[in-house]
Design an enzyme around this catalytic site. Structure first.
Site, short mmCIF file in Angstrom:
data_model
loop_
_atom_site.label_atom_id
_atom_site.label_comp_id
_atom_site.label_asym_id
_atom_site.label_seq_id
_atom_site.Cartn_x
_atom_site.Cartn_y
_atom_site.Cartn_z
N TYR A 194 -78.93 11.22 -30.20
CA TYR A 194 -78.58 9.80 -30.28
C TYR A 194 -78.82 9.14 -28.93
O TYR A 194 -78.77 9.81 -27.89
CB TYR A 194 -77.11 9.61 -30.64
CG TYR A 194 -76.76 9.79 -32.09
CD1 TYR A 194 -76.68 8.70 -32.96
CD2 TYR A 194 -76.49 11.05 -32.61
CE1 TYR A 194 -76.35 8.87 -34.29
CE2 TYR A 194 -76.15 11.23 -33.95
CZ TYR A 194 -76.08 10.12 -34.78
OH TYR A 194 -75.74 10.29 -36.10
N ARG A 232 -75.78 11.33 -41.44
CA ARG A 232 -75.36 10.01 -41.89
C ARG A 232 -75.03 9.11 -40.69
O ARG A 232 -74.43 9.57 -39.72
CB ARG A 232 -74.15 10.12 -42.81
CG ARG A 232 -74.46 10.81 -44.14
CD ARG A 232 -73.22 10.99 -44.98
NE ARG A 232 -72.29 11.95 -44.37
CZ ARG A 232 -71.12 12.30 -44.91
NH1 ARG A 232 -70.73 11.76 -46.05
NH2 ARG A 232 -70.35 13.18 -44.30
N ASP A 283 -73.29 5.26 -39.42
CA ASP A 283 -72.29 4.27 -39.83
C ASP A 283 -72.90 2.88 -39.96
O ASP A 283 -74.04 2.63 -39.54
CB ASP A 283 -71.17 4.21 -38.79
CG ASP A 283 -70.36 5.49 -38.72
OD1 ASP A 283 -70.30 6.21 -39.73
OD2 ASP A 283 -69.79 5.77 -37.65
N ARG A 343 -69.35 6.89 -30.24
CA ARG A 343 -68.74 5.60 -29.93
C ARG A 343 -67.40 5.78 -29.21
O ARG A 343 -67.04 4.97 -28.35
CB ARG A 343 -68.57 4.79 -31.21
CG ARG A 343 -69.90 4.32 -31.81
CD ARG A 343 -69.72 3.73 -33.18
NE ARG A 343 -68.79 2.60 -33.16
CZ ARG A 343 -68.27 2.06 -34.26
NH1 ARG A 343 -68.59 2.57 -35.46
NH2 ARG A 343 -67.45 1.04 -34.17
#
Length: 269
Positions: free
Chosen positions: A110, A50, A52, A205
């Site tokens: 990522y 998932r 954000d 993040r």
């Protein structure tokens, strides 16, 4: 029933993340609505990871089960007919019943793309993070190296994280600079690439916030090890912007025969 896997790319700017919500304004909601229209029956998907709100996907992988017998190209073109222009199915493959988009993934990847410039982003607004102070490449890489391996990443975990354990294994953090390499203060793009067995909510993040603090000289590289050892979110820097974060996709065993990249990989700085 046939199990089908899809590779999906999307810009996360206009959506409330991946996971379905009552608002209907999520990537999953848009994808399932398009699949259901094309299939003329409800289709429910399970994803590899998932993302954000505001986070982009270059190769999210999902799977679903269907009684329909359609070609892979038909699933791609038919579904894309009903999707918004900022979401697109890149490929489709029939897979064995034992395949699971999330559980079969052995790693996830990522990238964070960051603009270093005195002037804020314009044409790439929402697609890159931004800092206006120069960054020290060597210091950031030293700090990143403290995170490699298996650790308790509680310090980088959002309070809303639903993961069963904060212990994850970071395989790789690669930091590269694109443009004006010889001039430290010249505008340029940075690419931070992460690969791990799995990630916690906001983990990247939160790591980015710490790396930037080190890169700008407000913290030494060794501070990253102290943050990690503290196992407290209060020890780390504030959560950085989602704008430049891209889910590159899961990593599967080659035996599944699934693509490991899409054309968007060659566009991303």
């Amino acid at each position: 029933m046939t199990r089908v896997a899809l590779g999906v790319s999307y810009s996360g700017q206009g959506y409330n993340g991946w996971q379905s919500q009552p608002s209907g304004n999520t990537i999953q909601d848009k994808l399932e609505a398009a699949l259901s229209r094309f299939a003329a029956q409800p289709v429910h998907t399970l994803c590899a990871g998932r993302t954000d709100a505001g986070v982009h996907g270059l190769m999210q992988v999902v799977h679903f089960d269907t009684p329909l017998n359609r070609t892979p190209s038909s699933w791609v073109r038919g579904t894309n007919t009903f999707l918004p222009t900022d979401i697109a199915v890149q490929w489709a493959r029939p897979v064995p019943d034992g395949f699971h988009a999330r559980a079969s993934a052995v790693a996830r990847r990522y990238a964070y793309v960051l603009l270093q410039s005195p002037v804020r982003p314009s044409v790439d607004a929402g697609r890159v993070g931004w800092v206006f102070q120069p960054l020290d490449h060597g210091a950031m890489q030293q700090a990143a190296d403290h995170l490699l391996g298996e650790h308790d990443f509680t310090s980088f975990r959002a309070s809303a994280c639903q993961a069963h354990t904060p212990v994850k294994t970071l395989h790789r953090i690669t930091i590269t600079r694109r443009g004006a390499d010889a001039v430290a203060q010249a505008p340029c793009y940075w690419r931070f690439e992460f690969e791990a067995n799995a990630f916690l909510h906001h983990m990247i993040r939160n790591i980015m916030g710490c790396l930037i603090a080190v890169g700008q000289g407000s913290r030494p590289p060794a501070w990253m090890a102290q943050v990690l050892a503290a196992r407290s979110r209060d020890a780390a820097a504030p959560t950085f912007s989602p704008d430049g974060l891209y889910f590159l996709g899961p990593v599967y065993d080659a035996a599944w025969g699934l693509p490991d990249r899409t054309p968007a990989y060659d566009w991303l700085p």
